[in-house]
Design a protein around this motif. Structure first.
Motif: not given
Length: 99
Positions: A25-33, A40-41
């Motif tokens: 989820a953190a990886d996705i958040h870094s790509k979609l801040p 996201i979760y």
């Protein structure tokens, strides 16, 4: 249940589809801040429930998520922690593992 694909959900699915492998989820958040982590979760849980993506635990504390266009298995190298993706018949894997 069919879910409504909002702009945020579409963006998340596109990130997962374009990435060949797993993302946290953190990886996705870094790509979609622009999308907050709670959203996201929440959407990842919904995607898993709807069987749109897979939730995978690879021996780390944080779950990983993956869009699978073709079903496959995962193995983690005990030396470098690299995740290997492979296909094999389930029965053959069970036999090799003694299950």
């Amino acid at each position: 249940m069919t879910i409504k694909l909002t702009t945020k959900r579409n963006k998340m699915l596109e990130v997962l589809k374009k990435h060949h492998g797993t993302l946290s989820a953190a990886d996705i958040h870094s790509k979609l801040p622009e999308i907050d982590l709670v959203t996201i979760y929440r959407n990842l849980d919904l995607f898993v429930k709807e069987k749109m993506i897979k939730k995978i635990h690879l021996g780390t504390e944080e779950a990983q998520y993956e869009y699978q266009s073709e079903p496959h298995h995962h193995a983690v190298c005990t030396d470098c922690n690299r995740v290997l993706h492979f296909t094999a018949p389930d029965e053959k894997i069970k036999k090799l593992l003694g299950i």
